[in-house]
Design a protein around this motif. Sequence first.
Motif, mmCIF file in Angstrom:
data_model
loop_
_atom_site.group_PDB
_atom_site.id
_atom_site.type_symbol
_atom_site.label_atom_id
_atom_site.label_comp_id
_atom_site.label_asym_id
_atom_site.label_seq_id
_atom_site.Cartn_x
_atom_site.Cartn_y
_atom_site.Cartn_z
ATOM 1 N N LEU A 1 0.874 -1.173 0.000
ATOM 2 C CA LEU A 1 0.000 0.000 0.000
ATOM 3 C C LEU A 1 0.908 1.219 0.000
ATOM 4 O O LEU A 1 1.757 1.360 0.889
ATOM 5 C CB LEU A 1 -0.897 0.025 1.231
ATOM 6 C CG LEU A 1 -1.963 -1.063 1.348
ATOM 7 C CD1 LEU A 1 -2.674 -0.947 2.675
ATOM 8 C CD2 LEU A 1 -2.952 -0.964 0.208
ATOM 9 N N VAL A 2 0.742 2.078 -0.976
ATOM 10 C CA VAL A 2 1.603 3.244 -1.107
ATOM 11 C C VAL A 2 0.748 4.506 -1.110
ATOM 12 O O VAL A 2 -0.087 4.692 -2.007
ATOM 13 C CB VAL A 2 2.454 3.176 -2.382
ATOM 14 C CG1 VAL A 2 3.328 4.422 -2.498
ATOM 15 C CG2 VAL A 2 3.324 1.922 -2.377
ATOM 16 N N GLU A 3 0.976 5.353 -0.104
ATOM 17 C CA GLU A 3 0.238 6.612 -0.004
ATOM 18 C C GLU A 3 0.995 7.723 -0.727
ATOM 19 O O GLU A 3 2.224 7.679 -0.851
ATOM 20 C CB GLU A 3 0.039 7.035 1.450
ATOM 21 C CG GLU A 3 -0.755 6.072 2.304
ATOM 22 C CD GLU A 3 0.121 5.234 3.187
ATOM 23 O OE1 GLU A 3 -0.358 4.790 4.246
ATOM 24 O OE2 GLU A 3 1.286 5.010 2.828
ATOM 25 N N VAL B 1 0.549 12.284 10.577
ATOM 26 C CA VAL B 1 0.902 11.280 9.579
ATOM 27 C C VAL B 1 -0.375 10.519 9.248
ATOM 28 O O VAL B 1 -1.021 9.975 10.142
ATOM 29 C CB VAL B 1 1.982 10.315 10.090
ATOM 30 C CG1 VAL B 1 2.229 9.210 9.074
ATOM 31 C CG2 VAL B 1 3.273 11.069 10.390
ATOM 32 N N TYR B 2 -0.726 10.501 7.981
ATOM 33 C CA TYR B 2 -1.937 9.825 7.527
ATOM 34 C C TYR B 2 -1.542 8.496 6.877
ATOM 35 O O TYR B 2 -0.694 8.474 5.969
ATOM 36 C CB TYR B 2 -2.699 10.705 6.538
ATOM 37 C CG TYR B 2 -3.405 11.857 7.193
ATOM 38 C CD1 TYR B 2 -2.692 12.963 7.666
ATOM 39 C CD2 TYR B 2 -4.789 11.847 7.377
ATOM 40 C CE1 TYR B 2 -3.343 14.018 8.296
ATOM 41 C CE2 TYR B 2 -5.441 12.899 8.005
ATOM 42 C CZ TYR B 2 -4.706 13.978 8.458
ATOM 43 O OH TYR B 2 -5.348 15.021 9.087
ATOM 44 N N SER B 3 -2.179 7.432 7.337
ATOM 45 C CA SER B 3 -1.884 6.097 6.819
ATOM 46 C C SER B 3 -3.160 5.451 6.306
ATOM 47 O O SER B 3 -4.233 5.677 6.863
ATOM 48 C CB SER B 3 -1.285 5.210 7.914
ATOM 49 O OG SER B 3 -0.110 5.765 8.457
ATOM 50 N N ARG C 1 -5.015 8.600 11.079
ATOM 51 C CA ARG C 1 -4.000 9.640 11.274
ATOM 52 C C ARG C 1 -3.423 9.528 12.675
ATOM 53 O O ARG C 1 -4.085 9.096 13.608
ATOM 54 C CB ARG C 1 -4.568 11.042 11.053
ATOM 55 C CG ARG C 1 -5.572 11.498 12.075
ATOM 56 C CD ARG C 1 -6.045 12.903 11.747
ATOM 57 N NE ARG C 1 -7.146 13.309 12.613
ATOM 58 C CZ ARG C 1 -8.053 14.192 12.257
ATOM 59 N NH1 ARG C 1 -8.010 14.770 11.070
ATOM 60 N NH2 ARG C 1 -9.014 14.523 13.102
ATOM 61 N N GLN C 2 -2.163 9.956 12.774
ATOM 62 C CA GLN C 2 -1.484 9.993 14.055
ATOM 63 C C GLN C 2 -0.857 11.366 14.224
ATOM 64 O O GLN C 2 0.201 11.659 13.627
ATOM 65 C CB GLN C 2 -0.417 8.910 14.166
ATOM 66 C CG GLN C 2 0.224 8.834 15.530
ATOM 67 C CD GLN C 2 1.045 7.578 15.722
ATOM 68 O OE1 GLN C 2 1.416 6.915 14.765
ATOM 69 N NE2 GLN C 2 1.309 7.245 16.975
ATOM 70 N N GLY D 1 -0.186 1.030 4.854
ATOM 71 C CA GLY D 1 0.805 1.794 4.123
ATOM 72 C C GLY D 1 1.819 2.382 5.079
ATOM 73 O O GLY D 1 1.681 2.287 6.301
ATOM 74 N N GLN D 2 2.821 3.050 4.507
ATOM 75 C CA GLN D 2 3.896 3.588 5.337
ATOM 76 C C GLN D 2 3.559 4.958 5.905
ATOM 77 O O GLN D 2 4.229 5.445 6.814
ATOM 78 C CB GLN D 2 5.200 3.668 4.518
ATOM 79 C CG GLN D 2 5.314 4.890 3.603
ATOM 80 C CD GLN D 2 4.401 4.833 2.400
ATOM 81 O OE1 GLN D 2 3.767 3.817 2.121
ATOM 82 N NE2 GLN D 2 4.324 5.940 1.679
#
Length: 120
Positions: free
Chosen positions: A4-6, A92-94, A38-39, A111-112
């Motif tokens: 998974l690539v954001e 950071v949104y994942s 999100r974090q 995703g990363q």
Amino acid sequence: QVQLVESGGGLVQAGGSLRLSCAASGSIVSINDMGWYRQPPGKQRELVAAITRAGSTNYADSAKGRFTIFRDNVKNTVYLQMNSLKPEHKAVYSCAAQIRRSNYELARDWGQGTQVTGYS
């Protein structure tokens, strides 16, 4: 193997908009639920929005009316349109997805992450 690539994060001005994308690739039979988390700095990860394969959506209260999640099942991609951004949206949104790799294997992948930062 599944990836998974954001993409789509970056610097945003208060009141501005961003569209995040998350593309899944690899050994995929089908994808069930997909979601964005999100974090924020110094805080735990939290759900922002989720969407089923059929298109039913679920939003955190903070995202309702401001963010929109949608997906393209042909492209195995989920999007998050974020409007009227505020400083508290910095995080950071994942993305995450429940991916079926075979008739016997269903797993949740992450995703990363992509950073949404800065308010000029």
